[in-house]
Design a protein around this motif. Sequence first.
Motif, PDB file in Angstrom:
ATOM      1  N   UNK A  58       8.549  33.517   5.689  1.00 33.29           N
ATOM      2  CA  UNK A  58       7.260  34.226   5.621  1.00 33.29           C
ATOM      3  C   UNK A  58       7.448  35.684   6.002  1.00 33.29           C
ATOM      4  N   UNK A  59       8.221  35.936   7.037  1.00 33.80           N
ATOM      5  CA  UNK A  59       8.453  37.319   7.448  1.00 33.80           C
ATOM      6  C   UNK A  59       9.253  38.083   6.387  1.00 33.80           C
ATOM      7  N   UNK A  60      10.173  37.400   5.727  1.00 36.38           N
ATOM      8  CA  UNK A  60      10.908  38.057   4.638  1.00 36.38           C
ATOM      9  C   UNK A  60       9.956  38.435   3.506  1.00 36.38           C
ATOM     10  N   UNK A  61       9.003  37.554   3.195  1.00 39.13           N
ATOM     11  CA  UNK A  61       8.015  37.868   2.151  1.00 39.13           C
ATOM     12  C   UNK A  61       7.116  39.027   2.574  1.00 39.13           C
ATOM     13  N   UNK A  62       6.739  39.061   3.844  1.00 41.38           N
ATOM     14  CA  UNK A  62       5.917  40.167   4.350  1.00 41.38           C
ATOM     15  C   UNK A  62       6.683  41.478   4.211  1.00 41.38           C
ATOM     16  N   UNK A  63       7.964  41.463   4.567  1.00 40.11           N
ATOM     17  CA  UNK A  63       8.774  42.673   4.427  1.00 40.11           C
ATOM     18  C   UNK A  63       8.876  43.106   2.970  1.00 40.11           C
ATOM     19  N   UNK A  64       9.007  42.143   2.081  1.00 40.26           N
ATOM     20  CA  UNK A  64       9.079  42.460   0.660  1.00 40.26           C
ATOM     21  C   UNK A  64       7.772  43.119   0.189  1.00 40.26           C
ATOM     22  N   UNK A  65       6.645  42.581   0.638  1.00 42.96           N
ATOM     23  CA  UNK A  65       5.346  43.178   0.295  1.00 42.96           C
ATOM     24  C   UNK A  65       5.232  44.602   0.817  1.00 42.96           C
ATOM     25  N   UNK A  76      -2.383  41.809   3.812  1.00 47.08           N
ATOM     26  CA  UNK A  76      -1.181  40.966   3.931  1.00 47.08           C
ATOM     27  C   UNK A  76      -1.588  39.503   3.903  1.00 47.08           C
ATOM     28  N   UNK A  77      -2.648  39.162   4.626  1.00 41.29           N
ATOM     29  CA  UNK A  77      -3.108  37.769   4.713  1.00 41.29           C
ATOM     30  C   UNK A  77      -3.499  37.214   3.354  1.00 41.29           C
ATOM     31  N   UNK A  78      -4.055  38.052   2.479  1.00 44.09           N
ATOM     32  CA  UNK A  78      -4.481  37.592   1.150  1.00 44.09           C
ATOM     33  C   UNK A  78      -3.331  37.057   0.303  1.00 44.09           C
ATOM     34  N   UNK A  79      -2.114  37.482   0.590  1.00 47.04           N
ATOM     35  CA  UNK A  79      -0.955  37.053  -0.192  1.00 47.04           C
ATOM     36  C   UNK A  79      -0.366  35.724   0.284  1.00 47.04           C
ATOM     37  N   UNK A  80      -0.929  35.143   1.329  1.00 43.76           N
ATOM     38  CA  UNK A  80      -0.371  33.926   1.911  1.00 43.76           C
ATOM     39  C   UNK A  80      -1.454  32.876   2.100  1.00 43.76           C
ATOM     40  N   UNK A  81      -1.028  31.644   2.109  1.00 44.50           N
ATOM     41  CA  UNK A  81      -1.933  30.537   2.372  1.00 44.50           C
ATOM     42  C   UNK A  81      -1.840  30.184   3.860  1.00 44.50           C
TER      43      UNK A  81
END
Length: 155
Positions: A58-65, A76-81
Amino acid sequence: MLRAVARLPASDLYWFASGEHCTACCEILLKNPIGYIYFCSKYRSMRRDVFQAIADPTRRQILQLLSRQQLTLNGVTEHFDMSRPAISKHIRILTECGLVTIKQQGRERYCYGELNKLKEVADWLKPYQIFWNNKMDALEKFLHNTNEKKPRYKK
């Protein structure tokens, strides 16, 4: 006082023998027969490193975003469930590692990716990259030589 201790994650609690804690930032949370339990923000921030940050997908995806654009916490929250508190926890860890900076702009808090710290990971991976590149080159050479020596049969 015990309620406050119960709400803190165990990783944020540190036990120090008398005189070992820093008096500047440590707060005594609980006195027990062995000694005191302290909450120390200095040690909490010191224990995080880039490798812990990128260990979680999840943190890797946040960094990518955040590498592509700045986003609010809600963005950021909108991109995750996941819930907002769960994302906030991930953002907090990334902030403690120095990979994300949060800046207040009016009512919104914007997250910025500070990906310079990933150089630490790249530097650590460099010997392994060289090792595996050499292995793959040797395999390619072996396969190329094997195909040349192989007799071809015609039907």
